[in-house]
Design an enzyme around this catalytic site. Structure first.
Site, PDB file in Angstrom:
ATOM      1  N   GLY A   1       0.676  -1.442  -0.115  1.00 39.46           N
ATOM      2  CA  GLY A   1       0.082  -0.007  -0.191  1.00 39.46           C
ATOM      3  C   GLY A   1       0.807   1.242  -0.051  1.00 39.46           C
ATOM      4  N   ASP A   2       1.920   1.205   0.637  1.00 41.88           N
ATOM      5  CA  ASP A   2       3.009   2.303   0.588  1.00 41.88           C
ATOM      6  C   ASP A   2       3.433   2.572  -0.462  1.00 41.88           C
ATOM      7  OD1 ASP A   2       2.481   2.561   3.505  1.00 41.88           O
ATOM      8  OD2 ASP A   2       3.903   1.338   3.892  1.00 41.88           O
TER       9      ASP A   2
END
Length: 302
Positions: free
Chosen positions: A241-242
């Site tokens: 997600g980062d």
């Protein structure tokens, strides 16, 4: 000055790969261990730097060995750590990331030093001189102050509040945010049953909803854009997600094209999930090759 300032958690990660996530009163077998820097803000800053975006980090670590290792890793990746506080008498926050064979994740952690940045610690000029501010989970008052300073200086703000969204009042930071990143679970907290937001606190914001391996969508005031994602073999979703957020920000800064940003972000998340650990974000060149391979495969199939 740096082009993007990221702000939030800076951790030391211990990743334990197991044969299955343990159930209550159960036991799992550890198949491998890995130790490295982590934390969403730090991960995004590293991912941005790998995509040739000059990046600075606002966060905090302890004065212990882990804090030293974290800062050393970040500097080696080209991240500006001038505004990473070193907190005397505190341990650097440690997260235990338990990952099963399918790449699913469970997180354990202590509080440590990673929320020591208060509103009074924020250097206004550092934020005002950036081209973009990206917030991750942190103290709500600090997030709100960072977002306020950026907004009043005309600096766009994106916010990925993370899994603690339900436990904390981020309403002030959300009010200043231009782009909000959510996964499906987080979206259900803030949006209605159809994942729409006409009457929520996100009204008028650009909302990016991540569906994991099923791709993502972007809701804007001008329309909705979707991308199905990429069929890859996921090894570890930690940090995916980062990497997604970094890819979206990188592309949108250069193009202001939501569809292009979404595709690039999905490619970043897919590539990050194909290797173990939280610091597996690809370079811009690697993403470009990956997309070329995907399009080439589609053309052959067609």
């Amino acid at each position: 000055m740096v082009r993007v300032v990221t702000a939030g958690h800076v951790n030391w990660d211990v990743t334990l790969r197991v044969d299955a996530l343990p159930v209550s009163d159960g036991e799992a077998r550890i198949t491998s261990q890995q130790r490295s820097g982590g934390g969403s803000a730090a991960n995004v800053s590293v991912a941005l730097s790998r995509m040739d975006v000059s990046t600075g980090l606002v966060g905090s670590v302890g004065t212990d060995e882990h804090g030293l290792l974290v800062r050393r890793e970040l500097k080696a990746e080209g991240v500006d750590c001038e505004h990473v506080l070193e907190v005397e008498g505190k341990e650097t926050t440690t997260k235990y990331l338990i990952v099963d064979e399918g790449g699913e994740l469970m997180v354990l952690g202590n509080d440590g030093a990673n929320e020591a940045v208060s509103p009074g610690d924020v250097n206004e000029a550092y934020v005002q001189n950036a081209k973009h501010l990206h917030l991750t989970s942190q103290r709500p008052d600090s997030a709100a102050e960072l977002a306020r300073i950026a907004t009043e200086a005309g600096v766009p703000v994106s916010f990925d509040p993370g899994r603690r969204l339900t436990d904390r009042d981020f309403s002030r930071a959300l009010a200043y945010s231009d782009i909000v990143f959510l996964n499906d679970r987080e979206a259900k907290t803030l949006l209605d049953e159809d994942l729409e937001h006409p009457s929520s606190e996100l009204h008028g914001r650009v909302v990016v909803i991540k569906h994991g391996s099923d791709g993502a969508r972007v809701d804007t005031t001008k329309g909705v854009y979707t991308h199905p994602g990429f069929g890859v073999e996921s090894v570890d979703t930690t940090g995916a997600g980062d990497a997604f957020a970094a890819g979206f920000i990188t592309t949108f800064l250069d193009s202001a094209d939501y569809e292009r940003a979404l595709e690039f972000a999905n490619a970043c998340g897919a590539l990050a999930s194909m290797a173990p650990g939280a610091r597996t974000a690809p370079t811009k060149e690697r993403v470009g090759r990956f997309l070329d391979e995907q399009f080439s495969g589609d053309s052959k199939q067609g």
